[in-house]
Design an enzyme around this catalytic site. Structure first.
Site, PDB file in Angstrom:
ATOM      1  N   HIS A 108       0.810  -1.219   0.000  1.00  0.00           N
ATOM      2  CA  HIS A 108       0.000   0.000   0.000  1.00  0.00           C
ATOM      3  C   HIS A 108       0.847   1.273   0.000  1.00  0.00           C
ATOM      4  CE1 HIS A 108      -3.200  -2.891   0.568  1.00  0.00           C
ATOM      5  NE2 HIS A 108      -3.909  -1.989  -0.068  1.00  0.00           N
ATOM      6  N   GLU A 150     -12.100 -10.409  -6.728  1.00  0.00           N
ATOM      7  CA  GLU A 150     -10.668 -10.489  -6.411  1.00  0.00           C
ATOM      8  C   GLU A 150     -10.272 -11.834  -5.803  1.00  0.00           C
ATOM      9  OE1 GLU A 150      -9.607  -7.285  -3.719  1.00  0.00           O
ATOM     10  OE2 GLU A 150     -11.441  -7.482  -2.571  1.00  0.00           O
ATOM     11  N   CYS A 194     -10.134  -2.136 -10.885  1.00  0.00           N
ATOM     12  CA  CYS A 194      -9.605  -1.097 -10.000  1.00  0.00           C
ATOM     13  C   CYS A 194      -8.267  -1.506  -9.393  1.00  0.00           C
ATOM     14  CB  CYS A 194     -10.608  -0.732  -8.910  1.00  0.00           C
ATOM     15  SG  CYS A 194     -10.998  -2.089  -7.815  1.00  0.00           S
TER      16      CYS A 194
HETATM   17  C1  PEP Z   1      -7.055  -5.173  -5.380  1.00  0.00           C
HETATM   18  O1  PEP Z   1      -6.961  -6.141  -4.625  1.00  0.00           O
HETATM   19  O2  PEP Z   1      -6.695  -5.188  -6.572  1.00  0.00           O
HETATM   20  C2  PEP Z   1      -7.616  -3.900  -4.882  1.00  0.00           C
HETATM   21  C3  PEP Z   1      -7.923  -2.927  -5.710  1.00  0.00           C
HETATM   22  O3  PEP Z   1      -7.793  -3.737  -3.548  1.00  0.00           O
HETATM   23  P1  PEP Z   1      -6.588  -3.556  -2.487  1.00  0.00           P
HETATM   24  O4  PEP Z   1      -5.329  -3.307  -3.283  1.00  0.00           O
HETATM   25  O5  PEP Z   1      -6.934  -2.417  -1.625  1.00  0.00           O
HETATM   26  O6  PEP Z   1      -6.585  -4.856  -1.778  1.00  0.00           O
HETATM   27 MG    MG Z   2      -8.002  -6.169  -2.743  1.00  0.00          MG
END
Ligand code: PEP
Ligand code: MG
Length: 552
Positions: free
Chosen positions: A188, A430, A501
């Protein structure tokens, strides 16, 4: 000249002084005081320092956001000197004959517990303020800089790695770039760097030495190269890159206001991923056409305690209003795995990525879910909000989420609070399970959004946080791309739209593949909007094919 390399995870070149992140005190160790008078003096000095900092923050806030915003810091400054609080610290110090850090932290915890137990909701919510004040005093006692950055000037931030909760609390205006010893392109911190559009390098390992602190470094977030004391040739090369970067920015600015249409007239929505209300600024600057993913857990990560319905409502309303009627997809809380929050008191798990995270926590703790849904529906009266649920693996989970939404809407109706009954509901695709049952899930919702970061992790059994998996973590793997195609086909067969996303959405090499699949939306970091738009506008959708799904 010193040079070393890591992985470039957020493009761009930057130069500035290296400053190492100071981790805030997490656990306060109790030690016996050698000299009680000395500990008292330390507490007094730390209190004075804290008051100065809080008053400076109040002044800054008043300039930028007016009197109302400044009051919070002024109240905090007053609390530092509150007679009862000061007496409680002194008593703890004398009774326990302990170090100053422990006495302040104990007194803070006692006061916070006392406030939290009050019947008055406003007073109970002050517990978080008290914890915050005590933490500031303790940080000053320990010499840890506020927000982790001991510099007034913008710097290149260096660290082993940063937890998401640390990342959200950074003063972003002070950061020119990141160099991490650990981390990965899917962590992140890397995602945040891309959102902010600043260069970042992960996985530099031991080549990043403590002794580089305060020296000027040049970093290239594309190649992963770090240079200190460049020789003439390297310096010229870096200057050339700075110039090209500026030229590219000017070229990309010409894309603002242009539609996201291919040469043969196929439209695709280009939206943005954000983690805070402040990020909307970058969305507007880069002309994003909506928000495809607001990671709402960052509100929780930035908070000392559960954010209240009111606090969340204000944040969601602000984003919806600033986006002026454009779609804003807000994902419900996705904590667990790498995003740990102390006040949730989650049990330590052997495999947190496979444990109680995201929607599983919300379904197990309906009060937390209800508070967030109430805030979301209330904010839906102020813009085009859509609600999205993360980490879905089963149809029953979606049904339960929808029941929770219905219940909240009924409550608001009974209370006469406005909300949008037509608020779209979507889910993140996902997990491999959600791919296999995509046809059934599509019947339950208004849209899909594929989280390719987790989809890659779970499909390929590769930890997205690890920097050592190299070529094994391959989001271009035909298994991942075929999963995307299956999700797109299921969505379209059921008349709903689908977007991406995850980080893959901005991968220009795959744009033709996404166009061939008929993806309706791509949600990317704000800094990626204009390059993506430029690529879309040069594409011919009808000539795009799915050859990347084949194994060669
Ligand atoms: C993903 O898993 O691709 C996503 C967009 O969510 P995060 O990265 O916050 O887990
Ligand atoms: Mg995710």
């Amino acid at each position: 000249m010193i040079t070393f390399k890591g992985s470039g995870v957020s493009k761009g070149v930057a130069s500035g002084k290296v400053c190492f992140y100071q981790h805030p005190a997490s656990e306060i160790v109790k030690t016996a005081a050698a000299d009680l008078e000395y500990e008292k003096m330390r507490i007094h000095d730390a209190q004075m320092q804290t008051i100065d900092q809080l008053n400076a923050l109040a002044d800054k806030c008043r300039e930028e956001a007016g009197d109302e915003a400044a009051v919070l810091f002024e109240t905090h400054a007053m609390f530092v000197e509150d007679d009862d609080f000061v007496e409680c610290i002194q008593t703890t110090l004398e009774d326990e004959q302990c170090n100053a850090e422990y006495a302040v932290s104990e007194a803070g915890a006692q006061f916070a517990a006392m406030f939290a137990a009050m019947d008055d909701a406003y007073m109970a919510a002050r517990a978080a303020d008290i914890r915050d004040v005590a933490k500031r005093i303790v940080n000053n006692l320990m010499g840890v800089a506020d927000g982790g950055i001991a510099s007034e000037e913008p710097i290149i931030l260096a660290a082993d790695d940063l937890a998401p909760s640390e990342t959200v609390q950074l003063d972003k205006s002070k950061i020119l770039g990141f160099i991490m010893r650990g981390g990965s392109g899917n962590s992140h911190t890397a995602i945040l760097a891309r959102t902010m559009g600043i260069p970042a390098i992960c996985g530099a390992g031991d080549a990043l030495k403590d002794e580089y602190a305060d020296r000027v470094a040049y970093i290239d977030g594309e190649t992963g190269q770090v240079v200190l004391d460049p020789d003439e040739m390297t310096y010229q090369m870096l200057q050339e890159k700075f110039k090209k970067q500026q030229e590219m920015k000017e070229l990309m600015d010409t894309m603002k206001g242009q539609p996201d249409d291919t040469l043969d007239g196929v439209h695709i929505n280009v939206y943005c991923n954000i983690g805070s209300v402040e990020d909307v600024e970058a969305v507007l600057t880069n002309d994003g056409q909506g928000i495809g993913l607001f990671r709402s857990e960052f509100l929780y990560l930035a908070s000392e305690d559960y954010p209240t319905e009111e606090e969340q409502f204000e944040a969601y309303k602000a984003v919806a209003s600033k986006m002026g009627g454009k779609r804003v997809i807000i994902r419900t809380l996705d904590i667990g795995a790498d995003k740990q929050i102390d006040y949730f008191d989650l049990t330590k798990e052997e495999n947190p990525a496979l444990g109680l995270r995201a929607i599983r926590i919300c379904l197990n703790r309906p009060e937390i879910f209800r508070t967030q849904l109430r805030a979301l529906y209330r904010a839906s009266a102020f813009g085009k909000i859509a609600i999205m649920f993360p980490m879905i693996t089963s149809v029953w989970e979606v049904k339960e989420c929808k029941r929770a939404c219905q219940k909240v809407m009924a409550e608001l109706k009974a209370e006469g609070i406005p909300y949008n009954e037509e608020t779209e509901i979507g889910i993140m695709i996902e997990t491999p399970a959600s791919i296999f049952i995509a046809n059934d899930l599509a019947k339950e919702v208004d849209f899909f959004s594929v989280g390719t970061n987790d989809l890659t992790q779970y499909t390929l059994a590769c930890d997205r946080q690890s920097n050592d998996l190299g070529k094994f973590f391959d989001p271009h793997h035909p298994a991942v791309l075929r999963a995307l195609k299956m999700a797109a086909d299921a969505a379209h067969a059921n008349g709903i739209w689908i977007g991406i996303c995850g980080e893959l959405g901005s991968d220009l090499e795959l744009l033709p593949t996404f166009l061939a699949m008929g993806m309706d939306e791509l949600s990317v970091s704000p800094s990626k909007v204009l390059p993506l738009r430029a690529a879309i506008r040069q594409s011919i959708a009808k000539t795009c094919d799915l050859s990347k799904l084949e194994i060669v």
